[in-house]
Design an enzyme around this catalytic site. Structure first.
Site, mmCIF file in Angstrom:
data_model
loop_
_atom_site.group_PDB
_atom_site.id
_atom_site.type_symbol
_atom_site.label_atom_id
_atom_site.label_comp_id
_atom_site.label_asym_id
_atom_site.label_seq_id
_atom_site.Cartn_x
_atom_site.Cartn_y
_atom_site.Cartn_z
ATOM 1 N N LYS A 129 0.812 -1.217 0.000
ATOM 2 C CA LYS A 129 0.000 0.000 0.000
ATOM 3 C C LYS A 129 0.846 1.268 0.000
ATOM 4 O O LYS A 129 0.410 2.311 -0.484
ATOM 5 C CB LYS A 129 -0.938 0.006 1.213
ATOM 6 C CG LYS A 129 -1.897 -1.170 1.267
ATOM 7 C CD LYS A 129 -2.773 -1.245 0.022
ATOM 8 C CE LYS A 129 -3.773 -2.381 0.124
ATOM 9 N NZ LYS A 129 -4.583 -2.528 -1.099
ATOM 10 N N SER B 235 12.013 3.342 -22.627
ATOM 11 C CA SER B 235 13.351 3.241 -23.218
ATOM 12 C C SER B 235 13.453 4.268 -24.330
ATOM 13 O O SER B 235 12.506 4.986 -24.641
ATOM 14 C CB SER B 235 13.585 1.825 -23.779
ATOM 15 O OG SER B 235 12.631 1.548 -24.775
#
Length: 224
Positions: free
Chosen positions: A28, A43
């Site tokens: 959480k 990328s």
């Protein structure tokens, strides 16, 4: 975390992502800190732009290349698995994402099977963190992007907890052991669509276990 003992047991390379080591002891913290710590996976040109922007702000940036074929995620209200499946499939649409769910709280499995949101009136499982139901926001994501749901019973969850404690040396709550339970389950082994993957990532979602209640449960199951 990796384990040669679990490889010998399953014949698969299992990579356990131990969210139980986070602050507050569960996954959480990742969601609640999202507005403070932003993460992106990419990328090429985007990476270069990200690196420059991070450098100007004097903050760290990380680029991740992940080669897991299948991910197994605990499923309850659907928040964790929704975030994982959207992120994973935006990077690699071919990756398989499976939910792991207790048989005593299998609203996601039932919903996937009939194609509409099912809400259970009663749940019964030791995995108390997985008793919540899917909601209107998470259900469409689970319906459209999660490949399937593997259900396991409480005995299989307890067995997986034992392996986590004894083999990985990781203290996990029942809800967090369910990913390994799914891999080890007969339900998984008998299904060629699930069992063909050799590289599997498991999210261990939390380590907040009440040991007193756990030992009492172990004793009760042993007596019966």
């Amino acid at each position: 975390m990796h384990s040669t003992a679990l490889y010998s047991l399953t014949g698969k390379t299992l990579s356990s992502k131990c969210e139980c080591f986070k602050k507050s002891g569960s996954s959480k913290f990742r969601g609640t800190s999202k507005s403070v710590f932003s993460v992106t996976h990419s990328s090429g040109n985007h990476v270069a732009a990200l690196a420059l922007a991070a450098n100007l702000q004097r903050i760290p940036a990380y680029v991740v290349h992940y080669h897991i074929v299948t991910l197994i995620i605990p499923i309850s209200g659907g928040g964790l698995i929704s975030g994982v499946v959207v992120g994973a499939k935006s990077r690699n649409p071919a990756i398989r994402v499976l939910g792991a769910e207790p048989k005593g709280a299998d609203d996601a499995a039932q919903s996937k099977a009939c194609g509409r949101l099912i809400t259970l009136s009663h749940t019964n499982t030791i995995a108390d963190g997985l008793r919540a139901s899917l909601g209107d926001i998470t259900w469409p994501i689970v319906r459209d992007l999660v490949d399937d749901i593997i259900t396991v019973d409480d005995e299989e969850i307890l067995e997986a907890m034992r392996y986590n404690y004894e083999v990985l040396k990781v203290a996990v709550e029942p809800s967090a052991a369910i990913g390994l339970a799914a891999v080890l389950s007969d339900n998984s082994k008998k299904n060629s669509r699930w069992n063909c993957s050799q590289n599997i990532g498991i999210v261990i979602s939390g380590g907040n276990v009440d040991l007193g209640a756990l030992w009492e449960l172990f004793s009760r199951i042993t007596r019966t």
